[in-house]
Design an enzyme around this catalytic site. Structure first.
Site, PDB file in Angstrom:
ATOM      1  N   ASP A 163       0.864  -1.181   0.000  1.00 18.56           N
ATOM      2  CA  ASP A 163       0.000   0.000   0.000  1.00 18.56           C
ATOM      3  C   ASP A 163       0.902   1.233   0.000  1.00 18.56           C
ATOM      4  O   ASP A 163       1.839   1.306   0.807  1.00 18.56           O
ATOM      5  CB  ASP A 163      -0.861  -0.031   1.274  1.00 18.56           C
ATOM      6  CG  ASP A 163      -2.292   0.386   1.036  1.00 18.56           C
ATOM      7  OD1 ASP A 163      -2.474   1.485   0.483  1.00 18.56           O
ATOM      8  OD2 ASP A 163      -3.200  -0.363   1.406  1.00 18.56           O
ATOM      9  N   GLU A 183      -6.665   4.271  -5.672  1.00 22.09           N
ATOM     10  CA  GLU A 183      -7.919   4.507  -4.957  1.00 22.09           C
ATOM     11  C   GLU A 183      -8.375   5.880  -5.418  1.00 22.09           C
ATOM     12  O   GLU A 183      -7.761   6.885  -5.067  1.00 22.09           O
ATOM     13  CB  GLU A 183      -7.702   4.493  -3.434  1.00 22.09           C
ATOM     14  CG  GLU A 183      -9.027   4.550  -2.698  1.00 22.09           C
ATOM     15  CD  GLU A 183      -8.910   4.945  -1.220  1.00 22.09           C
ATOM     16  OE1 GLU A 183      -9.800   4.572  -0.467  1.00 22.09           O
ATOM     17  OE2 GLU A 183      -7.954   5.634  -0.844  1.00 22.09           O
ATOM     18  N   HIS A 222     -11.231  -2.913   3.289  1.00 21.39           N
ATOM     19  CA  HIS A 222     -11.091  -2.609   4.714  1.00 21.39           C
ATOM     20  C   HIS A 222     -11.810  -1.327   5.124  1.00 21.39           C
ATOM     21  O   HIS A 222     -11.788  -0.972   6.311  1.00 21.39           O
ATOM     22  CB  HIS A 222      -9.598  -2.484   5.036  1.00 21.39           C
ATOM     23  CG  HIS A 222      -8.983  -1.318   4.327  1.00 21.39           C
ATOM     24  ND1 HIS A 222      -8.866  -1.251   2.952  1.00 21.39           N
ATOM     25  CD2 HIS A 222      -8.499  -0.144   4.793  1.00 21.39           C
ATOM     26  CE1 HIS A 222      -8.327  -0.094   2.623  1.00 21.39           C
ATOM     27  NE2 HIS A 222      -8.089   0.589   3.712  1.00 21.39           N
ATOM     28  N   ASP A 223     -12.401  -0.611   4.172  1.00 20.12           N
ATOM     29  CA  ASP A 223     -13.161   0.597   4.497  1.00 20.12           C
ATOM     30  C   ASP A 223     -14.663   0.388   4.330  1.00 20.12           C
ATOM     31  O   ASP A 223     -15.459   1.277   4.640  1.00 20.12           O
ATOM     32  CB  ASP A 223     -12.763   1.756   3.562  1.00 20.12           C
ATOM     33  CG  ASP A 223     -11.337   2.205   3.764  1.00 20.12           C
ATOM     34  OD1 ASP A 223     -10.832   2.100   4.897  1.00 20.12           O
ATOM     35  OD2 ASP A 223     -10.714   2.658   2.779  1.00 20.12           O
ATOM     36  N   ASP A 229      -3.074   4.823  -2.110  1.00 20.78           N
ATOM     37  CA  ASP A 229      -4.076   5.351  -1.193  1.00 20.78           C
ATOM     38  C   ASP A 229      -4.439   6.803  -1.477  1.00 20.78           C
ATOM     39  O   ASP A 229      -3.561   7.633  -1.712  1.00 20.78           O
ATOM     40  CB  ASP A 229      -3.472   5.247   0.222  1.00 20.78           C
ATOM     41  CG  ASP A 229      -4.448   5.606   1.304  1.00 20.78           C
ATOM     42  OD1 ASP A 229      -5.335   4.797   1.576  1.00 20.78           O
ATOM     43  OD2 ASP A 229      -4.325   6.713   1.868  1.00 20.78           O
TER      44      ASP A 229
HETATM   45  C1  GLC Z   1      -7.896   5.406   2.333  1.00 20.86           C
HETATM   46  C2  GLC Z   1      -7.769   4.125   3.119  1.00 20.86           C
HETATM   47  C3  GLC Z   1      -8.362   4.318   4.479  1.00 20.86           C
HETATM   48  C4  GLC Z   1      -7.604   5.423   5.176  1.00 20.86           C
HETATM   49  C5  GLC Z   1      -7.567   6.699   4.336  1.00 20.86           C
HETATM   50  C6  GLC Z   1      -6.530   7.655   4.846  1.00 20.86           C
HETATM   51  O1  GLC Z   1      -9.204   5.727   2.058  1.00 20.86           O
HETATM   52  O2  GLC Z   1      -8.341   3.070   2.421  1.00 20.86           O
HETATM   53  O3  GLC Z   1      -8.363   3.153   5.247  1.00 20.86           O
HETATM   54  O4  GLC Z   1      -8.192   5.695   6.410  1.00 20.86           O
HETATM   55  O5  GLC Z   1      -7.241   6.440   2.997  1.00 20.86           O
HETATM   56  O6  GLC Z   1      -5.250   7.182   4.578  1.00 20.86           O
END
Ligand code: GLC
Length: 550
Positions: A100, A256, A329-330, A199
């Protein structure tokens, strides 16, 4: 052997949340050696690439998405030697490993930020976004609640954080900072990882006017997204990032990318796009109006879901390639989000799985999804760990909802739903650990676990169809075309390649649905509910999904 170009189109990517996968050293926290222990399980399932959520040194305010050192490993998870060992062991199983990449922000414990705070004149101050003044520079709300601005102690100055105050945003306008990030990325790629999931990357460019907007909540603040997400000028940073790093390696990059419109997909995933593929959140977030405001729930319908899925697939096909997912995971567990409670069964888990798994794009599976896990119901806000759950609870109450309603929103949407430890068997703590885990299990003696699990067998079948069967080519590279004139509840699409075509039908509702096929089924490749069909009349049970050849 050299990997072919666009090799990632043929992968099946399995997402590991290391803190909750497998504990090997009896501290109730998952770790790298735990992942190594479970490589045979992953091989048995048939996935080909692992994406491991952040394992770097971190105070774990946001479970590792707050990195204190990009090139050091969090001792909770292990050491750099363990990473090397994991890479070597994974290779023996022919599994690739992605990490990541969190480069929109760091932890406040990162040495750059520490130096920036300690000395106003330090060059590191410009690595972050500091603004002088007696008051916060504007009314933007951070994703995890409260102002995006945090006051610097003993100074009339604020720094910006789009996420938590302990996750200060990096200043991408600073060239030296960018160069340091690129060098770090290249070092990881040279180490032999397959690539990165990237991310929050659409947040790296901020509108330089730092202007306020009309408030959108009772806190007098406004979501920062309009001024910080996918803003003009981001293209320069993303092109440079690609050129300086990814282009030099035949790696996979998965962005993402919330906040990117369908029209902009070509710039993200086209021939000269920034990434190999992106996650599209348009349909994943159908249950809430705006990703981070969980109290703004929607009464979404199957037809709306189907429309969003069709638009998303069409846009991705038109532009390039997509990363297909129903969990991460979100997100809450898909079975709990999409399927009416009385139908939350192993069969429905597979129906939902087959609906997205055979879409055009690279399928992602989040740990536990292949077991048919559901959300973990909690009775008090004190049982949550995730910062955004705690913030959403407080915000819901401020917005006038009762404690009971606030708890319901959080139970439905909490990121802790999918972060519970992996249930490997039915013993106490599910064989995840012999100690009390850092976050309570979905069930302490899990009925849903990895032993003799029928959802697992179904996923294994879907994976082998895509990877090693006579229809693999169609599933891996075939085009997609959605089928019209179906009952409202049915999602139907064709996958078409030179070698043939397939049809997927899913009943995305809690009623049986009958319809007529144009041609009788020639071959039934997959059926989530194990039924027999004949002729052209077909009846699908609630959440049943089939894959057929005509
Ligand atoms: C992304 C991740 C999440 C995190 C956020 C800040 O959305 O998937 O889990 O809290 O970024 O890094």
């Amino acid at each position: 052997m050299e990997k072919e170009k666009n090799w990632w189109k043929k992968e099946i990517i399995y997402q590991i949340y290391p803190k909750s996968f497998k504990d090997s050293n009896h501290d109730g926290i998952g770790d790298l050696k735990g992942i190594i222990e479970k490589l045979p399980y992953l091989k048995e399932l048939g996935v080909t690439t692992l994406w491991i959520c952040p394992i770097f040194s971190s105070p774990m305010v946001d479970n590792g998405y707050d990195i204190a050192d990009f090139e050091d490993i969090n001792p909770q998870f292990g050491t750099m030697e363990d990473v090397d060992f994991l890479l070597a062991e994974a290779k023996k199983f022919d599994l690739k490993v992605m990490l990541d990449l969190v480069i929109n922000h760091t932890s406040d414990e990162h040495v750059w930020f520490q130096k920036a705070l300690a000395d106003k004149d330090s060059p590191y101050r410009d690595y972050y976004i500091f603004k002088e003044g007696k008051e916060p520079p504007n009314n933007w709300r951070s994703i995890f609640g409260g102002s995006v601005w945090e006051k610097v102690p003993n100074e009339e100055c604020y720094y910006l954080h789009v996420f938590d105050k302990r996750q200060p945003d990096l200043n991408w306008e600073n060239r030296e900072m960018r160069q340091e990030l690129y060098a770090m990325i290249n070092r990881w790629l040279e180490k032999g990882i397959a690539g990165f999931r990237i991310d929050s990357i659409t947040f790296i460019k901020k509108d330089q006017d730092y202007g306020s907007l009309p408030a959108d909540g009772v806190d007098g603040l406004v979501s920062c997204k309009e001024k910080t997400r996918n803003r003009p000028g981001i293209e320069n940073f993303l092109h440079e990032l690609r050129r300086e790093t990814f282009d030099k390696h035949n790696c996979v990059t998965v962005g993402e990318a919330p906040g990117v419109s369908y029209e902009e997909f070509p710039t993200y995933v086209g021939e000269d796009g920034y990434f190999s593929m992106i996650f599209d959140f348009h349909y994943a977030d159908i249950d809430v109006e705006s990703g981070s405001d969980w109290f703004k729930r929607t009464n979404w319908t199957t037809v709306e879901f189907k429309d969003l899925l069709m638009q998303s697939q069409a846009a991705l096909q038109n532009a390039g390639w997509g990363a297909n997912f129903i969990e991460n995971h979100d997100q809450p567990r898909a079975l709990s989000k999409f399927v009416a409670q009385e139908f939350q069964s192993a069969d429905s888990a597979l129906g939902l799985g087959a609906m997205y798994f055979f879409l055009r794009g690279t399928p992602f599976i989040y740990q536990g999804q292949e077991l048919g896990m559901v959300n973990a119901e909690r009775t008090s806000i004190s049982q949550f760990d995730d910062i955004s759950s705690i913030d959403n609870y407080a915000r819901s109450i401020k917005e006038g909802f009762s404690e009971k309603e606030a708890l319901r929103f959080v139970n439905q949407r909490s990121r802790d739903n999918s972060r519970t430890p992996m249930p490997w068997n039915d013993s106490q703590y599910g064989g995840f650990s012999d100690q009390k885990p850092w976050l309570s299990m979905t069930e302490e003696y899990p009925k849903v676990n990895a032993i003799g699990n029928s959802v697992f067998k179904g996923y294994k079948k879907m994976i082998s169809l895509r990877q090693q069967s006579v229809i693999s080519d169609i599933l891996q590279v075939g085009d997609i075309a959605f089928i019209d004139n179906l009952p409202e509840a049915v999602i139907g699409y064709r996958r078409i390649a030179k070698t043939g075509s397939l049809i997927s039908y899913t009943n995305f509702s809690s009623e049986k649905v009958a319809f007529e096929l144009e041609k009788p089924i020639n071959e039934l490749h997959f059926d989530s509910h194990n039924q027999t069909f004949s002729g052209t009349k077909i009846e699908l049970l609630p959440y049943q999904s089939i894959l057929i050849s005509e």
